[in-house]
Design an enzyme around this catalytic site. Structure first.
Site, PDB file in Angstrom:
ATOM      1  N   GLU A 132       0.829  -1.208   0.000  1.00  0.00           N
ATOM      2  CA  GLU A 132       0.000   0.000   0.000  1.00  0.00           C
ATOM      3  C   GLU A 132       0.861   1.254   0.000  1.00  0.00           C
ATOM      4  O   GLU A 132       0.569   2.218  -0.705  1.00  0.00           O
ATOM      5  CB  GLU A 132      -0.908   0.023   1.241  1.00  0.00           C
ATOM      6  CG  GLU A 132      -2.107  -0.878   1.127  1.00  0.00           C
ATOM      7  CD  GLU A 132      -2.844  -0.672  -0.170  1.00  0.00           C
ATOM      8  OE1 GLU A 132      -3.265   0.479  -0.442  1.00  0.00           O
ATOM      9  OE2 GLU A 132      -2.985  -1.647  -0.935  1.00  0.00           O
ATOM     10  N   SER A 218      19.658  -8.405  -7.456  1.00  0.00           N
ATOM     11  CA  SER A 218      18.531  -8.604  -8.370  1.00  0.00           C
ATOM     12  C   SER A 218      18.655  -9.718  -9.410  1.00  0.00           C
ATOM     13  O   SER A 218      17.689 -10.427  -9.631  1.00  0.00           O
ATOM     14  CB  SER A 218      18.214  -7.303  -9.114  1.00  0.00           C
ATOM     15  OG  SER A 218      18.186  -6.212  -8.247  1.00  0.00           O
ATOM     16  N   HIS A 347       3.918 -10.117  -9.439  1.00  0.00           N
ATOM     17  CA  HIS A 347       5.366 -10.319  -9.313  1.00  0.00           C
ATOM     18  C   HIS A 347       5.951  -9.217  -8.424  1.00  0.00           C
ATOM     19  O   HIS A 347       6.772  -9.477  -7.544  1.00  0.00           O
ATOM     20  CB  HIS A 347       6.025 -10.294 -10.688  1.00  0.00           C
ATOM     21  CG  HIS A 347       7.507 -10.157 -10.623  1.00  0.00           C
ATOM     22  ND1 HIS A 347       8.321 -11.174 -10.173  1.00  0.00           N
ATOM     23  CD2 HIS A 347       8.319  -9.109 -10.897  1.00  0.00           C
ATOM     24  CE1 HIS A 347       9.574 -10.757 -10.195  1.00  0.00           C
ATOM     25  NE2 HIS A 347       9.608  -9.511 -10.632  1.00  0.00           N
ATOM     26  N   SER A 348       5.537  -7.992  -8.672  1.00  0.00           N
ATOM     27  CA  SER A 348       5.994  -6.859  -7.862  1.00  0.00           C
ATOM     28  C   SER A 348       5.037  -5.714  -8.109  1.00  0.00           C
ATOM     29  O   SER A 348       4.049  -5.865  -8.826  1.00  0.00           O
ATOM     30  CB  SER A 348       7.395  -6.440  -8.305  1.00  0.00           C
ATOM     31  OG  SER A 348       7.329  -5.814  -9.583  1.00  0.00           O
TER      32      SER A 348
END
Lengths: 455, 307
Positions: A132, A218, A347-348
Site C-alpha cells: 500500500e 537482483s 510479481h511486484s
C-alpha cells in the site's frame, strides 16, 4: 524442544518416510547401486501412444567404462522423457488444517507453533502495508510473499542462526524470523541513513551479516553458486551448519542453477537448494519455463537427494527442511527441496498479473489454499489460539508497522560521502577526486540539487 | 597458502594437473584437493562460488584457464564481485583474487587472445593489476591475496617462461604503484605486461639514436598511479602509451583521458597511444604479428613525439 536435532539415523528414517528420492545406504556417497525408483522404459517398436513398462534394473553381464560398470542390453530402449506419474508431494496437513492420518512429521511445541504462526501473520501484514505504501508513492517499489508465508517462516524455523542464507528476493520472512525488526525493514525500503545497505539498493534488497542473511542481488539465480561457495567454506571449517539458498521456478532455468547443483554434488558440500515453485516467473507459467516434472527431478540428474513438498503446508515445510539440514550437515551433501506453491500477489509493484492469469485463479489460491488460514485451523484446534488472539496480533503488528513507516519516512537520507565509501575498503584517488568535484558542483548550484540530502 | 589457512585456489585443472600454465603446480599435493579445487567447467558459477566463499571467510584465488573464458563469468564479476560490498552497505566483503593468462600469445586464435582489462576496467569496486616479471608477479600476487578488495591479476600467456633471481623471503608490492623501469629525460613511455619488453627493446634502439626514454610499467591498471605518472610527465612533457589492448575502449584510452584531465598544462605534445587494431586476433602468424605493437613502431613514435 525446538532446535534439538534428531539423530542421523532417525532423521534418515523420517526422510525416507517423507519420500526423499535417493539412496539411503549408510555411507553411500557414490552411486554404485541401482536407482531407487523404477526406470520407465518405452519399447521402441510399440506404435502410437505405447504403455510404458516399468522394470527394475537387475544385475546383468556388463562392461567397464570410465566411472564403472554398466549392464548391457540387447534391446534398444529409450528412457521416457517423463515418468508415468509425477513425483509425489509430501504434506502433513490437509486443506482443512487436519493432520493426515499416518503422516510423519517433526513435532513442534506450542511455543514454536505460535511463533511460526505469528511470524506468518506478521509477514503477511507487513507485505500488505508496504505494498500500500508503494501505491501511495511513499516507497518506489515493493514485492510481496503473499501465498508463500509458510515457506518463508517454517523453513526459517527449521534452520539455526549459524546456517547461512542466500535469498532470491521473496524470502524476507527468513530475516523476520531471525529478528530483523519491522523498523529495520522499513529503513531499507525508504533507503534512509539507518538502512544497513546505506541506501544503495532498491527496496526489499535486504541484507544482514549479523543475521547471516546475504544481501539480495537482483539478477536471478546468481546467489545459488554463492551458496555452494559458502557451503565449501563451511566444510573447510568443519562447522555444524549449512548454506541454504532460495530461488523460484524461473531461477532453475539459469545456467548458474545447473552448475551450482553439479558442483555441490561433486564437492559434497552441505547446502540446501530450496526451490519455491510458485507457478509463475513474472508472466511466464511453468509450462513455458521447463518441460521436466518441475525442479525435483533435476536433483537426481545431478546426483542430489531431493524431495517435493506442499509449500503451503507449514508443518511439511518445517519437517522437510529440518530433515534436509540434518542430512546436509551430517553427510556433507547437497539436498534439493521443491516446494509447490502459488504466487498469490503480482510479481511486484511493477506488475499487474490479472493481465496474464485469470482473476478467479488468484482468488482461489488467496482464499481456499491460503497457507496461513490452513495452519491457523490446526493451531486453533490444538487449543493454542483464539479469535481474540488473532485480532490482537493483527492490530499490534499493523500499529507497529505504521509507526515504523512514519519514522523511516521522516529519517534523514544517507549523506553524500556514502556515495563513495565501500566501493573499495578505502576510497581510491579517483573516487576522492570525483567526490571533491561533486561537492564543488553542488556548492555552485545549490538550487539544482535536493535540499534534504545531507552533504 | 602456508601463512593463511583461509587461502584456497579454485579453477579448471588447477589440482593434480597443476594448471594449464603450471602456475599451481605442486599445490594440490601439498595442500590437498579441497583447498586446491578442481572445478567443473562453468566459469560464471565457479566464480560465483568463489564469491560466496569469500563472503563467508575464505580468501579464494579463482583461476580462469585463459582470461578470455572469464567473459563467461562477467555477470558474477561485475554484478556481485564488484558490487556486493557496496550494495550490502559494507556488511559483506569479497577478498577474492581472479587471475589467469591473457593477452596475445603465439597463434592461439581470437578467443584465446583476449585483453580482458579493457572490458573489466569499468566495473566499480574491482581493482586491477598486471604483473610482468617474476619479481613483481610474486609481490603483486601476495598483495592481491592480502587485500580485502576483489583484485583481478592479469598474467600474460607469453611471460610464464621468464627466469629471474628473486628474494626467497617474503615481500609484498603495493597494488596501486607503478614501476620505474628505466629513468630518462626525453619522453615518458607508459606500458604494462608484455609490451614492457617490446618497449625496452625499442629503448635500446632509441638510446643508440641518442634518445633518453623514461619507461614506466604502470602495473596498476585500476586505479592508475597518477603520482608516479604525473611526476614523469612533469619532467619529460611528452607521453607515449604502448598497450596490447584494442584502440577502442582499452587501458590506453582511459589513461589518455586521465593524463589530459590532470596534466594538460605539462604537455608539449599530444598524448600518443600505440594499440592493437580493433580486430579479432587472427591465427596466421604474420597477421597476428601485425596486430601487436612492435618495437619498430615504438621507435618511430618516439622520434615523432620528440620532433
Amino acid at each position: 524442544m525446538a532446535g534439538r536435532l534428531a539423530g542421523s539415523r532417525a532423521a534418515r528414517e523420517l526422510a525416507r518416510r517423507m519420500g526423499f528420492m535417493g539412496s539411503f545406504r549408510a555411507g553411500l556417497s557414490n552411486v554404485g547401486g541401482g536407482p531407487s525408483l523404477p526406470v520407465e522404459i518405452c519399447r521402441r517398436d510399440a506404435g502410437g501412444v505405447s504403455p510404458c513398462i516399468s522394470s527394475r534394473v537387475t544385475a546383468r553381464p556388463g562392461g567397464e567404462f570410465p566411472r564403472g560398470k554398466v549392464a548391457f542390453v540387447a534391446e534398444m530402449e529409450f528412457l521416457a522423457e517423463l515418468l508415468k506419474e509425477r513425483i509425489n508431494c509430501y504434506r502433513v496437513l490437509d486443506d482443512d488444517g487436519r493432520t493426515i492420518s499416518g503422516s510423519s512429521f517433526k513435532e513442534v511445541s506450542k511455543e514454536m507453533a505460535l511463533e511460526m504462526y505469528s511470524g506468518m501473520v506478521t509477514l503477511q501484514t507487513m507485505d500488505t502495508i508496504f505494498y500500500e505504501a508503494q501505491r501511495q508513492g511513499r516507497i518506489s517499489f515493493y514485492l510481496t510473499t503473499i501465498g508463500e508465508e509458510a515457506i518463508n517462516i517454517a523453513s526459517a524455523a527449521a534452520l539455526t542462526m549459524d546456517d547461512v542464507v542466500f535469498p532470491q528476493y521473496r524470502e524476507p520472512g527468513i530475516l523476520l524470523w531471525r529478528g530483523f525488526t519491522l523498523q529495520e525493514f522499513a529503513n531499507q525500503c525508504f533507503g534512509n541513513k539507518y538502512d544497513y545497505g546505506k541506501g544503495r539498493q532498491m527496496p526489499i534488497h535486504y541484507g544482514s551479516n549479523k543475521l547471516n542473511y546475504f544481501t539480495v542481488s537482483s539478477p536471478i539465480a546468481t546467489q545459488i553458486p554463492h551458496a555452494v561457495g559458502a557451503a565449501y567454506s563451511l566444510k573447510m571449517e568443519g562447522k555444524q551448519a549449512c548454506a541454504v539458498t532460495y530461488f523460484g521456478d524461473g531461477g532453475t532455468s539459469e545456467g548458474d542453477f545447473h552448475a551450482a547443483l553439479n558442483f555441490a554434488a561433486v564437492m559434497e558440500v552441505p547446502v540446501i537448494f530450496f526451490c519455491r515453485n510458485n507457478g509463475w516467473a513474472i508472466s511466464t507459467p511453468t509450462s513455458e519455463q521447463f518441460r521436466s516434472d518441475g525442479a525435483v527431478v533435476r536433483g537426481q540428474a545431478y546426483g542430489i537427494r531431493s524431495i517435493r513438498i506442499d509449500g503451503n503446508d507449514a508443518l511439511a515445510v518445517y519437517s522437510a527442511v529440518h530433515a534436509a539440514r540434518e542430512m546436509a550437515i551430517s553427510e556433507s551433501r547437497p539436498i534439493l527441496i521443491e516446494a509447490l506453491t502459488y504466487r498469490v500477489g503480482h510479481h511486484s509493484t511493477s506488475d499487474d498479473s490479472t493481465k496474464y492469469r485469470p482473476v478467479h485463479e488468484i482468488e482461489h489460491w488467496r482464499t481456499a489454499r491460503d497457507p496461513i488460514s490452513r495452519y491457523r485451523k490446526w493451531v486453533q484446534r490444538n487449543g493454542w489460539w483464539s479469535d481474540e488472539n488473532e485480532t490482537e496480533l493483527r492490530k499490534n503488528v499493523k500499529k507497529e508497522l505504521m509507526n515504523a513507516i512514519q519514522i523511516s519516512e521522516r529519517a534523514e537520507k544517507p549523506p553524500l560521502s556514502e556515495l563513495f565509501t565501500d566501493v573499495y575498503d578505502v576510497p581510491t584517488s579517483n573516487l576522492r577526486e570525483q567526490e571533491a568535484l561533486l561537492r564543488q558542483t553542488i556548492q555552485r548550484h545549490r538550487e539544482d540539487y535536493p535540499p534534504d540530502v545531507p552533504l | 597458502m602456508d601463512r593463511d589457512p583461509t587461502v584456497c585456489v579454485m579453477g579448471e585443472d588447477v589440482g593434480h594437473y597443476g594448471g594449464s600454465y603450471k602456475v599451481t603446480k605442486g599445490l594440490a599435493t601439498k595442500y590437498g584437493d579441497l583447498r586446491v579445487l578442481d572445478t567443473p567447467i562453468a566459469e560464471n558459477s565457479f566464480t560465483g562460488m568463489g564469491i560466496g566463499a569469500a563472503m563467508t571467510g575464505l580468501r579464494p584465488i579463482v583461476e580462469g584457464m585463459n582470461m578470455g573464458f572469464l567473459l563467461l563469468a562477467y555477470n558474477q564479476i561485475s554484478n556481485n564481485c564488484g558490487m556486493l560490498h557496496y550494495t550490502s552497505g559494507g556488511q559483506f566483503k569479497i577478498p577474492i583474487v581472479i587471475r589467469g593468462p591473457g593477452g596475445v600469445g603465439r597463434q592461439l586464435g581470437a578467443e584465446h587472445s583476449q585483453r580482458l582489462e579493457s572490458y573489466f576496467q569499468s566495473i566499480p569496486g574491482l581493482q586491477m593489476v598486471a604483473c610482468s616479471t617474476p619479481y613483481n608477479a610474486k609481490g603483486l600476487m601476495k598483495a592481491a591475496i592480502r587485500s580485502d578488495n576483489p583484485v583481478v591479476l592479469f598474467e600474460h600467456v607469453l611471460l610464464y617462461n621468464l627466469k629471474e633471481r628473486i628474494p626467497d623471503e617474503e615481500y609484498v608490492l603495493c597494488l596501486e604503484e607503478a614501476e620505474m623501469v628505466r629513468p630518462g629525460e626525453h619522453v615518458t613511455i607508459l606500458t604494462y605486461s608484455r609490451m614492457r619488453y617490446h618497449v625496452m627493446q625499442a629503448a635500446k634502439t632509441l638510446v643508440n639514436k641518442g634518445y633518453d626514454p623514461e619507461v614506466i610499467d604502470i602495473r596498476s591498471l585500476k586505479p592508475f598511479d597518477l603520482y608516479t605518472i604525473g611526476n614523469s610527465i612533469k619532467k619529460t612533457h611528452r607521453v607515449l602509451i604502448v598497450e596490447e589492448c584494442m584502440r577502442t575502449g582499452g587501458i590506453g584510452a582511459s589513461l589518455r583521458a586521465a593524463i589530459i584531465d590532470n596534466f594538460w598544462d605539462y604537455l608539449d605534445a599530444p598524448v600518443m597511444c600505440l594499440s592493437s587494431q580493433d580486430v579479432p586476433t587472427p591465427y596466421a602468424g604474420t597477421l597476428e604479428e601485425w596486430t601487436v605493437v612492435q618495437p619498430a613502431q615504438i621507435v618511430t613514435a618516439v622520434e615523432q613525439i620528440c620532433k
